[in-house]
Design a protein around this motif. Structure first.
Motif, PDB file in Angstrom:
ATOM      1  N   ARG A 121       0.834  -1.205   0.000  1.00  0.00           N
ATOM      2  CA  ARG A 121       0.000   0.000   0.000  1.00  0.00           C
ATOM      3  C   ARG A 121       0.872   1.260   0.000  1.00  0.00           C
ATOM      4  O   ARG A 121       0.563   2.235  -0.681  1.00  0.00           O
ATOM      5  CB  ARG A 121      -0.924  -0.010   1.216  1.00  0.00           C
ATOM      6  CG  ARG A 121      -1.926  -1.133   1.239  1.00  0.00           C
ATOM      7  CD  ARG A 121      -2.945  -1.020   0.133  1.00  0.00           C
ATOM      8  NE  ARG A 121      -3.837   0.110   0.337  1.00  0.00           N
ATOM      9  CZ  ARG A 121      -4.876   0.377  -0.455  1.00  0.00           C
ATOM     10  NH1 ARG A 121      -5.119  -0.400  -1.495  1.00  0.00           N
ATOM     11  NH2 ARG A 121      -5.649   1.415  -0.212  1.00  0.00           N
ATOM     12  N   ARG A 122       1.950   1.231   0.763  1.00  0.00           N
ATOM     13  CA  ARG A 122       2.824   2.400   0.840  1.00  0.00           C
ATOM     14  C   ARG A 122       3.494   2.688  -0.498  1.00  0.00           C
ATOM     15  O   ARG A 122       3.749   3.849  -0.843  1.00  0.00           O
ATOM     16  CB  ARG A 122       3.879   2.171   1.919  1.00  0.00           C
ATOM     17  CG  ARG A 122       4.701   3.416   2.233  1.00  0.00           C
ATOM     18  CD  ARG A 122       5.615   3.184   3.403  1.00  0.00           C
ATOM     19  NE  ARG A 122       6.349   4.392   3.744  1.00  0.00           N
ATOM     20  CZ  ARG A 122       7.260   4.457   4.691  1.00  0.00           C
ATOM     21  NH1 ARG A 122       7.549   3.368   5.409  1.00  0.00           N
ATOM     22  NH2 ARG A 122       7.897   5.587   4.939  1.00  0.00           N
ATOM     23  N   ARG A 123       3.780   1.630  -1.260  1.00  0.00           N
ATOM     24  CA  ARG A 123       4.450   1.797  -2.556  1.00  0.00           C
ATOM     25  C   ARG A 123       3.477   1.882  -3.723  1.00  0.00           C
ATOM     26  O   ARG A 123       3.899   1.975  -4.877  1.00  0.00           O
ATOM     27  CB  ARG A 123       5.430   0.640  -2.771  1.00  0.00           C
ATOM     28  CG  ARG A 123       6.654   0.703  -1.871  1.00  0.00           C
ATOM     29  CD  ARG A 123       7.385  -0.628  -1.852  1.00  0.00           C
ATOM     30  NE  ARG A 123       8.676  -0.539  -1.166  1.00  0.00           N
ATOM     31  CZ  ARG A 123       8.823  -0.486   0.149  1.00  0.00           C
ATOM     32  NH1 ARG A 123       7.737  -0.510   0.930  1.00  0.00           N
ATOM     33  NH2 ARG A 123      10.028  -0.410   0.687  1.00  0.00           N
ATOM     34  N   GLY A 124       2.186   1.783  -3.457  1.00  0.00           N
ATOM     35  CA  GLY A 124       1.201   1.866  -4.520  1.00  0.00           C
ATOM     36  C   GLY A 124       1.159   0.640  -5.414  1.00  0.00           C
ATOM     37  O   GLY A 124       0.773   0.725  -6.582  1.00  0.00           O
ATOM     38  N   ILE A 125       1.556  -0.504  -4.869  1.00  0.00           N
ATOM     39  CA  ILE A 125       1.534  -1.754  -5.631  1.00  0.00           C
ATOM     40  C   ILE A 125       0.293  -2.550  -5.254  1.00  0.00           C
ATOM     41  O   ILE A 125       0.029  -2.762  -4.061  1.00  0.00           O
ATOM     42  CB  ILE A 125       2.791  -2.593  -5.331  1.00  0.00           C
ATOM     43  CG1 ILE A 125       4.053  -1.813  -5.718  1.00  0.00           C
ATOM     44  CG2 ILE A 125       2.751  -3.932  -6.066  1.00  0.00           C
ATOM     45  CD1 ILE A 125       5.340  -2.486  -5.277  1.00  0.00           C
ATOM     46  N   PRO A 126      -0.497  -3.005  -6.209  1.00  0.00           N
ATOM     47  CA  PRO A 126      -1.671  -3.820  -5.879  1.00  0.00           C
ATOM     48  C   PRO A 126      -1.266  -5.092  -5.140  1.00  0.00           C
ATOM     49  O   PRO A 126      -0.247  -5.711  -5.474  1.00  0.00           O
ATOM     50  CB  PRO A 126      -2.279  -4.160  -7.244  1.00  0.00           C
ATOM     51  CG  PRO A 126      -1.725  -3.137  -8.180  1.00  0.00           C
ATOM     52  CD  PRO A 126      -0.357  -2.789  -7.660  1.00  0.00           C
ATOM     53  N   ILE A 127      -2.036  -5.472  -4.140  1.00  0.00           N
ATOM     54  CA  ILE A 127      -1.791  -6.714  -3.416  1.00  0.00           C
ATOM     55  C   ILE A 127      -3.099  -7.474  -3.261  1.00  0.00           C
ATOM     56  O   ILE A 127      -4.108  -6.931  -2.791  1.00  0.00           O
ATOM     57  CB  ILE A 127      -1.130  -6.478  -2.041  1.00  0.00           C
ATOM     58  CG1 ILE A 127      -0.936  -7.820  -1.308  1.00  0.00           C
ATOM     59  CG2 ILE A 127      -1.910  -5.477  -1.192  1.00  0.00           C
ATOM     60  CD1 ILE A 127       0.027  -7.756  -0.134  1.00  0.00           C
ATOM     61  N   VAL A 128      -3.085  -8.718  -3.676  1.00  0.00           N
ATOM     62  CA  VAL A 128      -4.256  -9.597  -3.588  1.00  0.00           C
ATOM     63  C   VAL A 128      -3.932 -10.704  -2.595  1.00  0.00           C
ATOM     64  O   VAL A 128      -2.880 -11.346  -2.690  1.00  0.00           O
ATOM     65  CB  VAL A 128      -4.617 -10.188  -4.965  1.00  0.00           C
ATOM     66  CG1 VAL A 128      -5.756 -11.199  -4.831  1.00  0.00           C
ATOM     67  CG2 VAL A 128      -5.005  -9.079  -5.933  1.00  0.00           C
ATOM     68  N   LEU A 129      -4.820 -10.916  -1.644  1.00  0.00           N
ATOM     69  CA  LEU A 129      -4.640 -11.945  -0.631  1.00  0.00           C
ATOM     70  C   LEU A 129      -5.528 -13.150  -0.936  1.00  0.00           C
ATOM     71  O   LEU A 129      -6.717 -12.997  -1.223  1.00  0.00           O
ATOM     72  CB  LEU A 129      -4.992 -11.408   0.761  1.00  0.00           C
ATOM     73  CG  LEU A 129      -4.221 -10.198   1.270  1.00  0.00           C
ATOM     74  CD1 LEU A 129      -4.708  -9.821   2.667  1.00  0.00           C
ATOM     75  CD2 LEU A 129      -2.726 -10.469   1.280  1.00  0.00           C
ATOM     76  N   GLU A 130      -4.939 -14.327  -0.858  1.00  0.00           N
ATOM     77  CA  GLU A 130      -5.693 -15.576  -1.002  1.00  0.00           C
ATOM     78  C   GLU A 130      -6.003 -16.101   0.396  1.00  0.00           C
ATOM     79  O   GLU A 130      -5.095 -16.392   1.173  1.00  0.00           O
ATOM     80  CB  GLU A 130      -4.851 -16.577  -1.781  1.00  0.00           C
ATOM     81  CG  GLU A 130      -5.482 -17.953  -1.929  1.00  0.00           C
ATOM     82  CD  GLU A 130      -4.474 -18.913  -2.521  1.00  0.00           C
ATOM     83  OE1 GLU A 130      -4.192 -18.799  -3.729  1.00  0.00           O
ATOM     84  OE2 GLU A 130      -3.941 -19.754  -1.771  1.00  0.00           O
ATOM     85  N   ILE A 131      -7.294 -16.234   0.715  1.00  0.00           N
ATOM     86  CA  ILE A 131      -7.703 -16.545   2.084  1.00  0.00           C
ATOM     87  C   ILE A 131      -8.039 -18.026   2.213  1.00  0.00           C
ATOM     88  O   ILE A 131      -9.093 -18.497   1.785  1.00  0.00           O
ATOM     89  CB  ILE A 131      -8.925 -15.689   2.497  1.00  0.00           C
ATOM     90  CG1 ILE A 131      -8.728 -14.223   2.092  1.00  0.00           C
ATOM     91  CG2 ILE A 131      -9.158 -15.827   3.996  1.00  0.00           C
ATOM     92  CD1 ILE A 131      -7.504 -13.557   2.691  1.00  0.00           C
ATOM     93  N   ASN A 132      -7.110 -18.772   2.825  1.00  0.00           N
ATOM     94  CA  ASN A 132      -7.330 -20.184   3.133  1.00  0.00           C
ATOM     95  C   ASN A 132      -7.480 -20.416   4.625  1.00  0.00           C
ATOM     96  O   ASN A 132      -7.788 -21.528   5.059  1.00  0.00           O
ATOM     97  CB  ASN A 132      -6.148 -21.017   2.633  1.00  0.00           C
ATOM     98  CG  ASN A 132      -5.976 -20.948   1.134  1.00  0.00           C
ATOM     99  OD1 ASN A 132      -6.648 -21.646   0.401  1.00  0.00           O
ATOM    100  ND2 ASN A 132      -5.079 -20.082   0.670  1.00  0.00           N
ATOM    101  N   ASP A 133      -7.214 -19.386   5.421  1.00  0.00           N
ATOM    102  CA  ASP A 133      -7.236 -19.488   6.878  1.00  0.00           C
ATOM    103  C   ASP A 133      -7.773 -18.178   7.421  1.00  0.00           C
ATOM    104  O   ASP A 133      -7.753 -17.146   6.733  1.00  0.00           O
ATOM    105  CB  ASP A 133      -5.828 -19.757   7.400  1.00  0.00           C
ATOM    106  CG  ASP A 133      -5.806 -20.212   8.851  1.00  0.00           C
ATOM    107  OD1 ASP A 133      -6.894 -20.484   9.400  1.00  0.00           O
ATOM    108  OD2 ASP A 133      -4.706 -20.301   9.433  1.00  0.00           O
ATOM    109  N   SER A 134      -8.257 -18.207   8.648  1.00  0.00           N
ATOM    110  CA  SER A 134      -8.821 -16.991   9.225  1.00  0.00           C
ATOM    111  C   SER A 134      -8.921 -17.122  10.735  1.00  0.00           C
ATOM    112  O   SER A 134      -9.074 -18.227  11.270  1.00  0.00           O
ATOM    113  CB  SER A 134     -10.220 -16.729   8.642  1.00  0.00           C
ATOM    114  OG  SER A 134     -10.871 -15.676   9.328  1.00  0.00           O
ATOM    115  N   ALA A 135      -8.849 -15.993  11.401  1.00  0.00           N
ATOM    116  CA  ALA A 135      -9.046 -15.954  12.850  1.00  0.00           C
ATOM    117  C   ALA A 135     -10.515 -16.123  13.216  1.00  0.00           C
ATOM    118  O   ALA A 135     -10.860 -16.189  14.402  1.00  0.00           O
ATOM    119  CB  ALA A 135      -8.521 -14.630  13.407  1.00  0.00           C
ATOM    120  N   LEU A 136     -11.372 -16.204  12.227  1.00  0.00           N
ATOM    121  CA  LEU A 136     -12.818 -16.318  12.468  1.00  0.00           C
ATOM    122  C   LEU A 136     -13.293 -17.760  12.562  1.00  0.00           C
ATOM    123  O   LEU A 136     -14.433 -18.010  12.954  1.00  0.00           O
ATOM    124  CB  LEU A 136     -13.595 -15.610  11.349  1.00  0.00           C
ATOM    125  CG  LEU A 136     -13.372 -14.111  11.207  1.00  0.00           C
ATOM    126  CD1 LEU A 136     -14.066 -13.600   9.945  1.00  0.00           C
ATOM    127  CD2 LEU A 136     -13.903 -13.371  12.431  1.00  0.00           C
TER     128      LEU A 136
END
Length: 396
Positions: A121-136
């Motif tokens: 985010r600080r460098r303005g680069i897109p980041i996509v997260l793949e969610i296989n785990d969660s604290a929920l």
């Protein structure tokens, strides 16, 4: 487009299959992909431990020792190590980005890991997260600092460019807990279809070599663990196999409950009808599936997308499975598989026994399952889907 794939997993077994699937699919679409793994892990080149137990490489062995040591730490200490890994990520990412700045960061999300999102985010680069785990969700390892994990997760899910969830249930749960999360898609697991091609195998020869000729074969691929229900299923069906005299079971895998299952099979005198070959290297899994007429998934969970489901269906083997929402997203009951009420072991056993005498139905449904996988659930589909989350200017 230059893509950096980052993960903090050991990159073995199912994790490694998923990582290789996405990375190779992105490369086939014409992108340059570099993989940054947990130190010592290399899912692109390290293979699973062979049946004899020798490690595939010194790096893999070192990774196993390091990760094994960390996972044995007490809960709060283990989670503090996960937090501290952000410092490691920051240093490694900074070096990598100076050498070859990526146009996209794709990360297999891990609890407490926020450094990559912050840096992108600080460098303005897109980041996509793949969610296989969660604290929920409930995890195999209990979560001690759940409140902190959820606060970090909320921030990541809001700040990421996009999110890839493995099931609609998972996405809905995150949205309900965290509110207006980043744009998202739902991508269940997939399969490398050329590696799971039934036409590559001499089915009759394989079945003859394994003592399965002339039988209806129901199989399973996966870990022997209580939450997968294999031990309970074998115990339940052992009492009724006499009602399906031509049925044989093939359960491939290893885990904590395998010794108990082997003892049960031996005690009931069923060794000729229940094959338990143990764990096999991933590149041998398809040869075992090729012996099956249909398969069974005794249990799953509310949010997961079982990799074995896609590999079985890709081989044209339809599956008897519990009707959890993520499974029902993949299996159309009676068309690409069969669903039973989750938690109903009796219904599962009855369906497996009934299908032993319905060979034509198994073939028809199996063919439909493979057609579905070919059209919608190859890794290429997942790669194309995740790229829809990337702003058009970033991919230019």
């Amino acid at each position: 487009m230059n893509i950096l794939y980052h993960h903090r997993t050991r990159g073995r077994h199912v994790e490694g299959v998923h990582i290789r699937g996405i990375v190779n699919a992105l490369r086939e679409l014409g992108h340059d992909v570099a993989v940054m793994s947990f130190p010592g892990a290399d899912p692109e080149h390290d293979h699973e431990v062979p049946a004899g137990g020798a490690s595939a490489s010194a790096a893999s062995a070192g990774n196993g020792r390091l990760a094994g040591l960390v996972t044995k730490l007490p809960g709060v200490v283990f989670e503090l190590c996960e937090l501290l890994y952000n410092a490691v990520t920051f240093v490694r990412m900074s070096r990598a980005w100076r050498a070859a700045p990526p146009r996209l960061v794709y990360e297999r999300y891990s609890l407490f890991l926020f450094a990559t999102v912050w840096m992108a985010r600080r460098r303005g680069i897109p980041i996509v997260l793949e969610i296989n785990d969660s604290a929920l969700v409930e995890r195999v390892r209990p979560l001690t600092m759940r409140g902190l994990a959820q606060r970090v997760e909320r921030w990541c899910f809001h700040q990421a460019t996009g999110l890839v969830f493995i099931s609609t249930y998972f996405r809905d749960k995150a949205a309900a807990a965290y509110g207006d999360i980043a744009p998202s898609v739902v991508s269940p697991n997939a399969v490398d279809l050329p590696s799971f091609d039934p036409s590559k195998f001499d089915r009759d020869a394989l079945r003859a070599a394994r003592g399965l000729s002339g039988r209806a074969v129901c199989g399973h691929i996966g870990v022997f663990a209580h939450w997968h229900g294999v031990d309970g299923f074998v115990e339940a069906i052992a009492n009724q196999l006499e009602s399906a005299p031509d049925l044989a079971l093939v359960f491939v895998g290893d885990g904590k409950t395998l010794p108990a299952v082997r003892d049960l099979v031996a005690a009931r005198g069923l060794s000729d009808r229940v094959l338990l070959p143990g764990r096999v290297p991933h590149n041998e899994v398809a040869s075992w599936i090729a012996c099956m007429d249909y398969a069974v998934l005794p249990n799953s969970n509310h949010y997961g997308s079982p990799m074995k489901l896609f590999e079985l269906m890709g081989m044209g083997v339809a599956v008897v499975a519990p009707d959890y929402a993520p499974v029902a997203e993949v299996i159309a009951d009676g068309h690409t598989g069969w669903l039973f009420p989750r938690g109903d072991a009796t219904a599962c056993v009855e369906l497996v026994l009934a299908l032993a005498s319905r060979g034509e139905e198994c073939r028809r449904v199996g063919e439909a399952a493979r057609d579905y996988i070919a059209s919608e659930r190859q890794w290429r589909n997942n790669a194309e889907q995740l790229l829809t989350l990337v702003p058009a200017g970033a991919a230019a």
